[in-house]
Design a protein around this motif. Sequence first.
Motif, PDB file in Angstrom:
ATOM      1  N   ASP A 107       0.811  -1.226   0.000  1.00 33.79           N
ATOM      2  CA  ASP A 107       0.000   0.000   0.000  1.00 33.79           C
ATOM      3  C   ASP A 107       0.840   1.269   0.000  1.00 33.79           C
ATOM      4  N   MET A 108       2.159   1.148   0.096  1.00 32.94           N
ATOM      5  CA  MET A 108       3.017   2.331   0.085  1.00 32.94           C
ATOM      6  C   MET A 108       2.797   3.155  -1.178  1.00 32.94           C
ATOM      7  N   HIS A 109       2.692   2.472  -2.313  1.00 33.25           N
ATOM      8  CA  HIS A 109       2.522   3.171  -3.588  1.00 33.25           C
ATOM      9  C   HIS A 109       1.175   3.885  -3.658  1.00 33.25           C
ATOM     10  N   ARG A 110       0.158   3.304  -3.037  1.00 38.07           N
ATOM     11  CA  ARG A 110      -1.177   3.930  -3.072  1.00 38.07           C
ATOM     12  C   ARG A 110      -1.196   5.226  -2.268  1.00 38.07           C
ATOM     13  N   HIS A 111      -0.586   5.203  -1.083  1.00 34.26           N
ATOM     14  CA  HIS A 111      -0.510   6.433  -0.291  1.00 34.26           C
ATOM     15  C   HIS A 111       0.267   7.500  -1.053  1.00 34.26           C
ATOM     16  N   ALA A 112       1.357   7.108  -1.691  1.00 41.74           N
ATOM     17  CA  ALA A 112       2.185   8.062  -2.416  1.00 41.74           C
ATOM     18  C   ALA A 112       1.414   8.730  -3.541  1.00 41.74           C
ATOM     19  N   VAL A 113       0.755   7.933  -4.368  1.00 43.56           N
ATOM     20  CA  VAL A 113       0.016   8.482  -5.509  1.00 43.56           C
ATOM     21  C   VAL A 113      -1.149   9.347  -5.029  1.00 43.56           C
ATOM     22  N   ARG A 114      -1.842   8.898  -3.986  1.00 40.27           N
ATOM     23  CA  ARG A 114      -2.971   9.664  -3.455  1.00 40.27           C
ATOM     24  C   ARG A 114      -2.525  11.032  -2.958  1.00 40.27           C
ATOM     25  N   ASP A 115      -1.287  11.112  -2.457  1.00 40.01           N
ATOM     26  CA  ASP A 115      -0.778  12.373  -1.921  1.00 40.01           C
ATOM     27  C   ASP A 115      -0.025  13.197  -2.952  1.00 40.01           C
ATOM     28  N   GLY A 116      -0.067  12.771  -4.219  1.00 37.63           N
ATOM     29  CA  GLY A 116       0.536  13.558  -5.287  1.00 37.63           C
ATOM     30  C   GLY A 116       1.989  13.250  -5.550  1.00 37.63           C
ATOM     31  N   TYR A 117       2.504  12.149  -5.012  1.00 39.91           N
ATOM     32  CA  TYR A 117       3.892  11.776  -5.231  1.00 39.91           C
ATOM     33  C   TYR A 117       3.999  10.646  -6.247  1.00 39.91           C
ATOM     34  N   ARG A 118       5.217  10.249  -6.501  1.00 38.33           N
ATOM     35  CA  ARG A 118       5.494   9.199  -7.483  1.00 38.33           C
ATOM     36  C   ARG A 118       6.269   8.075  -6.798  1.00 38.33           C
ATOM     37  N   PHE A 119       5.895   6.835  -7.101  1.00 35.42           N
ATOM     38  CA  PHE A 119       6.555   5.667  -6.535  1.00 35.42           C
ATOM     39  C   PHE A 119       7.701   5.251  -7.452  1.00 35.42           C
ATOM     40  N   ALA A 120       8.842   4.872  -6.882  1.00 37.53           N
ATOM     41  CA  ALA A 120      10.010   4.539  -7.697  1.00 37.53           C
ATOM     42  C   ALA A 120      10.787   3.398  -7.037  1.00 37.53           C
ATOM     43  N   ILE A 121      11.699   2.817  -7.795  1.00 36.45           N
ATOM     44  CA  ILE A 121      12.561   1.750  -7.277  1.00 36.45           C
ATOM     45  C   ILE A 121      14.009   2.018  -7.684  1.00 36.45           C
ATOM     46  N   THR A 122      14.924   1.537  -6.858  1.00 30.77           N
ATOM     47  CA  THR A 122      16.348   1.654  -7.145  1.00 30.77           C
ATOM     48  C   THR A 122      16.775   0.497  -8.050  1.00 30.77           C
ATOM     49  N   PRO A 123      18.008   0.511  -8.563  1.00 31.33           N
ATOM     50  CA  PRO A 123      18.498  -0.621  -9.371  1.00 31.33           C
ATOM     51  C   PRO A 123      18.524  -1.944  -8.606  1.00 31.33           C
ATOM     52  N   TRP A 124      18.515  -1.894  -7.272  1.00 35.40           N
ATOM     53  CA  TRP A 124      18.477  -3.139  -6.485  1.00 35.40           C
ATOM     54  C   TRP A 124      17.084  -3.363  -5.883  1.00 35.40           C
ATOM     55  N   LEU A 125      16.073  -2.680  -6.483  1.00 39.47           N
ATOM     56  CA  LEU A 125      14.649  -2.903  -6.208  1.00 39.47           C
ATOM     57  C   LEU A 125      14.192  -2.417  -4.835  1.00 39.47           C
ATOM     58  N   GLU A 126      14.898  -1.472  -4.239  1.00 45.81           N
ATOM     59  CA  GLU A 126      14.415  -0.838  -3.013  1.00 45.81           C
ATOM     60  C   GLU A 126      13.388   0.236  -3.387  1.00 45.81           C
ATOM     61  N   SER A 127      12.304   0.302  -2.630  1.00 45.04           N
ATOM     62  CA  SER A 127      11.221   1.234  -2.938  1.00 45.04           C
ATOM     63  C   SER A 127      11.456   2.595  -2.281  1.00 45.04           C
ATOM     64  N   TYR A 128      11.060   3.650  -2.977  1.00 43.78           N
ATOM     65  CA  TYR A 128      11.093   4.985  -2.383  1.00 43.78           C
ATOM     66  C   TYR A 128      10.051   5.863  -3.076  1.00 43.78           C
TER      67      TYR A 128
END
Length: 420
Positions: free
Chosen positions: A252-273
């Motif tokens: 659900d991290m990505h859903r909160h991010a998008v709802r708040d106007g942010y963008r979900f992303a991943i690093t080359p080693w697949l860490e979420s931010y």
Amino acid sequence: MNTTTPLSIIIPVWNQWHLTRACLESLRQHTPGDFFEVIVADNGSGDETAVQLAPLGEKLFGRMFRRIRLDTNQGFGPACNLGAKSARGEKLLFLNNDTLLTSGWLPPLMKAFDEDARLGAAGPLLLYPESDRVQHAGIVFTPALRTQHLYANFPADHPVLRTRRTLQAITGACLLVPSGLFRQCGGFYEGYKNGSEDLELCCRIREAGKKLRCVTESRVYHLESQTPGRGDDDDTNAALLNQRCKGCFGPDMHRHAVRDGYRFAITPWLESYITLAEERETALTSSMTGAGAGAGGEFNAAACWQLLQQEPLWQTGYALLAGFLEQNRLYAEASGVRLLQTYFFPMLPHYRQLAVTAAMAGNESLAAQAQEKAAHINGLLEDVGALTKKAAGLANWARKAGEQELQHLYEGWLKELGLL
């Protein structure tokens, strides 16, 4: 005689008397009245706690104070359950001893239950005491089902924290729950070793049809993980949680991010931010490097820092400010900026630069931590097979779950390697 009270505050402790004393004193200072009882469950402390706890508790809270002494350290869950068993409160507040209460902390938590009959548990906004930045505004889950504290290290008064949101989990460091519901859910499961007890309780509360909230109008300082050995059993606890609560938690991290106007992303080693939308990032950078930069176009460090308080996810801002500070040999200040940069944007070059800047500042501990993190990332990147398998699994899950944006994100990672 009425043997119930509106609230029982239960504090599990083991040694660390200086923390317990400060917690109790702040609790008394910022919680007027005698409508609550305080129960401290002492896990067989061998320091000053053994002799100092009872006199201080009785001095601060009088007859509303009780100490429960265990012969050995049985851990967080058993101590909390023992305190709850003897509690007379209609509501139970579980409180870590590494917390400091603030003025007006309790009324918003109690009021939240009056406003929402479906609320099952609530916690305050937890802050780091030295920086007034967020430590906990709720627990969220990445697509790989790793837990993160939502908007950790954001300034405490950032507007995004005012959003009322329903969460899958909140921390047990300061958690308010009706006593009947706590007992209905079986209390804290005692098979964990100082970790994941709160996550399972949140699962059981949600299974009972109740909701979870972080009430950000309530503020509590949290020193976080002060107990020696905290985190040593994280992997074991996580495996047990997955076994007992399989299917209870979802990404659900990505859903909160998008709802708040942010963008979900991943690093080359697949860490979420989480990061800003590109147009917002570009606009902020232009405002700092263009005509609005300052008289004569010179860089305005104070204005840049102020913009970073308003938009903590402005990537370029950290690079601009840290670079300016480093050019002026303000390495200690630059280290603080670089540290925030690595927290929000966990990139390999950022950790390497933090190591250099921290070393220039004479902060060998921070430099070593940054170097260790960079080495760990290098190790992950070398195992391409494991990363590929993980990315393919997450892409497949996202496709089946109808999460198109996440599907494209992980498929894009695979395409960059020529694997899709």
